[in-house]
Design an enzyme around this catalytic site. Structure first.
Site, mmCIF file in Angstrom:
data_model
loop_
_atom_site.group_PDB
_atom_site.id
_atom_site.type_symbol
_atom_site.label_atom_id
_atom_site.label_comp_id
_atom_site.label_asym_id
_atom_site.label_seq_id
_atom_site.Cartn_x
_atom_site.Cartn_y
_atom_site.Cartn_z
ATOM 1 N N ASN A 147 1.013 11.090 -4.075
ATOM 2 C CA ASN A 147 0.132 11.795 -3.136
ATOM 3 C C ASN A 147 0.693 11.916 -1.720
ATOM 4 O OD1 ASN A 147 -0.262 9.027 -2.724
ATOM 5 N ND2 ASN A 147 -2.339 9.348 -1.975
ATOM 6 N N GLU A 245 -0.380 -1.698 -2.435
ATOM 7 C CA GLU A 245 -1.482 -0.884 -1.900
ATOM 8 C C GLU A 245 -2.042 -0.079 -3.057
ATOM 9 O OE1 GLU A 245 -2.963 -1.041 0.855
ATOM 10 O OE2 GLU A 245 -1.538 -2.361 1.860
ATOM 11 N N CYS A 279 -5.891 7.429 -1.026
ATOM 12 C CA CYS A 279 -6.602 6.167 -1.256
ATOM 13 C C CYS A 279 -7.528 5.858 -0.096
ATOM 14 C CB CYS A 279 -5.633 5.031 -1.527
ATOM 15 S SG CYS A 279 -4.454 4.810 -0.217
ATOM 16 N N GLU A 457 1.475 -3.107 5.634
ATOM 17 C CA GLU A 457 2.579 -2.168 5.826
ATOM 18 C C GLU A 457 2.515 -1.628 7.253
ATOM 19 O OE1 GLU A 457 1.577 0.423 2.065
ATOM 20 O OE2 GLU A 457 3.739 0.105 2.222
HETATM 21 C C1 UN1 Z 1 -3.578 8.365 5.318
HETATM 22 O O1 UN1 Z 1 -4.773 8.426 5.021
HETATM 23 O O2 UN1 Z 1 -3.133 8.912 6.345
HETATM 24 O O3 UN1 Z 1 -2.021 6.530 -0.926
HETATM 25 C C2 UN1 Z 1 -2.600 7.614 4.520
HETATM 26 C C3 UN1 Z 1 -2.718 6.700 0.072
HETATM 27 C C4 UN1 Z 1 -2.504 5.793 1.250
HETATM 28 C C5 UN1 Z 1 -2.028 6.498 2.447
HETATM 29 C C6 UN1 Z 1 -3.104 7.161 3.207
HETATM 30 N N1 UN1 Z 1 -1.591 4.743 0.893
HETATM 31 O O4 UN1 Z 1 -3.539 7.591 0.108
#
Ligand code: UN1
Length: 476
Positions: A147, A245, A279, A457
């Site tokens: 993503n 994550e 996420c 992170e």
């Molecule tokens: C964001 O919302 O700017 O996989 C980053 C994901 C997260 C990163 C989101 N680790 O959606």
């Protein structure tokens, strides 16, 4: 065909994968080599060999190489953004912003490489000096999701290299294009052979080889909760350092005293932009009863007007879902929500556009209750549900009633509620009057509960994962 990068050489894989444009399935973005477990092992061995010198390399050399990556990524933002939008399906502005973010991350860590330091402490024993320093962890395996095909690799690769580690990078199978382009830039930036390696291929084989390899000292993974559990099961028993994550089921609380326009904007951006495939997306809209009718009416109007189309077409606000299997998951949850008794207010159907792609009209559910599956499980699509709350305390309880804990949002004009929520939301990141998704690149990122495991992170805090502490005693 684009190859893997092992020990400073471009090498063919054991098979080839087609990279398909989700806005137009007849458009093949390119052909990418697929590594097998043996090649993953060779990459680890190359990284082990390179570590000896790289772990004690000068910080100027590390900083210069990271800065070279940063400048090229930023200079090629338009072209790399186009590639990202084409292979992943987020809109061109979103994709270009992601590429810019990746460039800024490399620039930040070019600076971080120079900001290494330690502490001196008085010993409790006379005549002894104590120093506390940080050293690289070793060989790190980086496994990244589809993503954010360039930003997430950047926020793992850049701190790993800045802190003197060697990298074996395995990108998501669906989006090798952006990963390969980034790897190609890194290959010319001045890192010695073996310091950075790219192995594209299936998680079940290439990812698993990194999880199992005894010489991979640390693994940083972003992806699904299920795969995260596999990483823990495979790598924790051999005591690899882990940073995971995983999912989210993030709440956006809207109180009666919220600015309606701000709340609607936060909901639209947080729930639906990037096709809801973040996420950090806000998939639970927890709305106090006094504002609920006005909020739902205004949100519905915005959601129905969202332009769903080819990711690269000017004016598109919502690109396609990434692939058929994610589309199937989204449609299944939309059916489950209706069966459970939530009311589908708008959207939720597959739509046709000029080209054959995975287009889904953003879905908004109302009358959802907290025990419904659409309110508990991560969907990872453009689907949100509204849950009614009696008052602030009820809303906070609902917000925290989830196995996840990545982000939590609040729309309010009350300082008292904002302060209380920042303190009591059980999430790694709290957003007040800003969307739950879309984070800065220079501050810590991560969550609690089922969302995350291991140190944060990004930003300066990335050193907790990418270094290990040494305490030295000297009697001069
Ligand atoms: C964001 O919302 O700017 O996989 C980053 C994901 C997260 C990163 C989101 N680790 O959606």
């Amino acid at each position: 065909m684009k190859s893997n990068y092992i020990a400073g050489e471009w090498v063919a894989g054991s098979s080839v994968r087609e990279n398909i444009n989700p806005s137009d399935v007849s458009d093949v973005v390119g052909h990418y080599a697929q590594a097998d477990a043996k090649q993953a092992q060779l990459a680890v061995e190359a990284a082990v060999d390179a570590f000896q010198a790289w772990s004690v390399s000068g910080v100027q050399a590390r900083s210069d190489a990271l800065e070279a990556v940063a400048s090229e990524v930023l200079a090629r933002r338009a072209e790399l953004g186009e590639l990202l939008a084409r292979e992943e399906g987020k809109t061109l502005p979103e994709a270009q912003a992601e590429v810019a973010r990746a460039g800024q991350i490399f620039r930040f860590f070019a600076g971080e490489a120079l900001r290494q330091g330690g502490e001196k402490a008085p010993s409790v024993r006379p005549g002894i000096e104590v120093e506390i320093t940080r050293e690289p962890v070793g060989v790190v395996g980086l496994i990244t999701p589809w993503n954010f095909p360039v930003a997430i690799p950047a926020w793992k690769i850049a701190p790993a290299l800045a802190h003197g580690n060697c990298v074996v990078f395995k990108p998501a199978e669906l989006v090798p294009g952006s990963a390969w382009a980034l790897a190609e830039i890194i290959s010319r930036a001045g890192f010695p052979a073996g310091v950075f390696n790219l192995v594209m291929g299936p998680g079940s084989e290439v990812g698993q080889a990194l999880i199992n390899h005894p010489s991979v000292d640390a693994l940083s993974f972003t992806g699904s909760t299920g795969t995260g559990a596999r990483v823990i099961a495979g790598a924790a028993p051999r005591r690899a350092k882990l940073q995971l994550e995983m999912g989210g089921k993030n709440p956006l609380v809207v109180l009666d005293d919220a600015d309606l326009a701000v709340a609607v904007e936060c909901a639209v951006q947080g729930s639906y932009y990037s096709t809801g495939q973040r996420c950090t997306a806000s998939s639970r809209l927890i709305v106090q009863k006094g504002i609920l009718p006005r909020f739902v009416a205004a949100l519905r109007e915005r959601v129905e007007a969202l332009v769903v189309d080819d990711a690269r077409k000017p004016g598109t606000q919502i690109g396609p879902v990434v692939d058929q299997s994610q589309l199937d998951v989204d449609l299944e949850y939309i059916a489950i929500g209706q069966q459970e008794g939530a009311r589908l207010l708008c959207g939720g159907q597959r739509v046709q556009r000029a080209t054959e792609g995975f287009f889904l009209q953003p879905a908004l559910f109302v009358d959802a209750s907290p025990e419904m599956r659409i309110a508990r499980e991560e969907i990872f699509g453009p689907v949100a549900c509204v849950i009614a709350a009696d008052d602030y305390e009820h809303a906070l309880t609902l917000a925290n009633d989830t196995p996840f804990g990545l982000t939590a949002g609040l729309c309010t004009t009350s300082l008292r509620h904002a302060s209380h929520f920042k303190r009591h939301a059980k999430a790694g990141m709290v957003m007040v009057n800003v969307p739950t998704a879309g984070v800065d690149y220079h501050v810590p990122f991560g969550g609690r509960k089922a969302s995350s495991y291991g140190p944060r992170e990004q930003g300066r805090h990335a050193n907790e994962f990418f270094t290990t502490v040494k305490t030295a005693y000297t009697a001069p």
